[in-house]
Design a protein around this motif. Sequence first.
Motif, PDB file in Angstrom:
ATOM      1  N   VAL A 169      44.589  78.829  74.607  1.00  0.00           N
ATOM      2  CA  VAL A 169      45.274  77.574  74.926  1.00  0.00           C
ATOM      3  C   VAL A 169      45.962  77.026  73.676  1.00  0.00           C
ATOM      4  N   VAL A 170      45.401  77.273  72.509  1.00  0.00           N
ATOM      5  CA  VAL A 170      46.018  76.841  71.259  1.00  0.00           C
ATOM      6  C   VAL A 170      47.274  77.680  70.979  1.00  0.00           C
ATOM      7  N   GLY A 171      47.274  78.950  71.408  1.00  0.00           N
ATOM      8  CA  GLY A 171      48.474  79.773  71.237  1.00  0.00           C
ATOM      9  C   GLY A 171      48.280  81.198  70.776  1.00  0.00           C
ATOM     10  N   LEU A 172      47.046  81.611  70.502  1.00  0.00           N
ATOM     11  CA  LEU A 172      46.809  82.995  70.083  1.00  0.00           C
ATOM     12  C   LEU A 172      45.364  83.365  70.417  1.00  0.00           C
ATOM     13  N   PRO A 173      45.151  84.156  71.485  1.00  0.00           N
ATOM     14  CA  PRO A 173      43.785  84.519  71.877  1.00  0.00           C
ATOM     15  C   PRO A 173      43.160  85.476  70.866  1.00  0.00           C
ATOM     16  N   LEU A 174      42.293  84.928  70.019  1.00  0.00           N
ATOM     17  CA  LEU A 174      41.758  85.705  68.902  1.00  0.00           C
ATOM     18  C   LEU A 174      40.909  86.891  69.329  1.00  0.00           C
ATOM     19  N   CYS A 175      40.097  86.729  70.354  1.00  0.00           N
ATOM     20  CA  CYS A 175      39.256  87.844  70.793  1.00  0.00           C
ATOM     21  C   CYS A 175      40.132  89.011  71.257  1.00  0.00           C
ATOM     22  N   ALA A 176      41.111  88.725  72.091  1.00  0.00           N
ATOM     23  CA  ALA A 176      42.005  89.775  72.599  1.00  0.00           C
ATOM     24  C   ALA A 176      42.803  90.407  71.464  1.00  0.00           C
ATOM     25  N   LEU A 177      43.277  89.594  70.525  1.00  0.00           N
ATOM     26  CA  LEU A 177      44.024  90.135  69.386  1.00  0.00           C
ATOM     27  C   LEU A 177      43.134  91.030  68.538  1.00  0.00           C
ATOM     28  N   TYR A 178      41.910  90.603  68.307  1.00  0.00           N
ATOM     29  CA  TYR A 178      40.976  91.398  67.513  1.00  0.00           C
ATOM     30  C   TYR A 178      40.735  92.764  68.168  1.00  0.00           C
ATOM     31  N   VAL A 179      40.583  92.769  69.493  1.00  0.00           N
ATOM     32  CA  VAL A 179      40.384  94.031  70.215  1.00  0.00           C
ATOM     33  C   VAL A 179      41.608  94.940  70.037  1.00  0.00           C
ATOM     34  N   LEU A 180      42.812  94.371  70.139  1.00  0.00           N
ATOM     35  CA  LEU A 180      44.031  95.176  69.927  1.00  0.00           C
ATOM     36  C   LEU A 180      44.080  95.708  68.495  1.00  0.00           C
ATOM     37  N   MET A 181      43.736  94.866  67.535  1.00  0.00           N
ATOM     38  CA  MET A 181      43.737  95.296  66.128  1.00  0.00           C
ATOM     39  C   MET A 181      42.745  96.432  65.920  1.00  0.00           C
ATOM     40  N   HIS A 182      41.585  96.326  66.553  1.00  0.00           N
ATOM     41  CA  HIS A 182      40.564  97.372  66.440  1.00  0.00           C
ATOM     42  C   HIS A 182      41.112  98.692  67.008  1.00  0.00           C
ATOM     43  N   LYS A 183      41.765  98.617  68.198  1.00  0.00           N
ATOM     44  CA  LYS A 183      42.363  99.818  68.808  1.00  0.00           C
ATOM     45  C   LYS A 183      43.399 100.453  67.891  1.00  0.00           C
TER      46      LYS A 183
END
Length: 188
Positions: A169-183
């Motif tokens: 809601v703030v503008g950047l879903p950190l959990c989802a981004l972290y998962v993409l970064m891990h991939k």
Amino acid sequence: MSMLILASSSPRRRELLQQIGADFTVCPGTYDEDVPGRDNPEKFVHTQAVGKAASVAALYPHAWVVGADTIVAANGKILGKPRSEAEAVQMLRNLSGKGHDVYTGIALQCGESVYSHVEKTSVFFRPLEEAEIAAYVATGEPMDKAGSYGIQGRGAVFVEKIVGDYTNVVGLPLCALYVLMHKAGIRL
């Protein structure tokens, strides 16, 4: 680690990346955000995020670029940033006492490698009074925010509950981004 670039001038996205200890630089893209497809929020934010990432990745082919786009959708209609105070007031009236969804598309690109995701969070507003809508709009806070409110600012007092990722809601879903970064093999 490869260089990480945020393809956004959003101070909120910068703060969120700093929160998780990411080492990054900022390079806003040149992607034209006014594209067709506004009838499908998920598709729209995905297209926007991929476009933003690609516009900067073309300049830095050996860096990982994060592109993101956030919108609010209510009653099947996408609400972007208000173009006027009157539009901000109308958006807030429409959100008052109801639920809406916040979608953020994120894309992570390096060269031809692209990882993307769309996050959805449901937000529920308490009923708002006309005077508090007017006072909030007068602060100027709603003017650069999708849906005319900032959950991380004064607009937080309108939010009764959320279902999903707050950082989305703030503008950047950190959990989802972290998962993409891990991939992608990016470690913080």
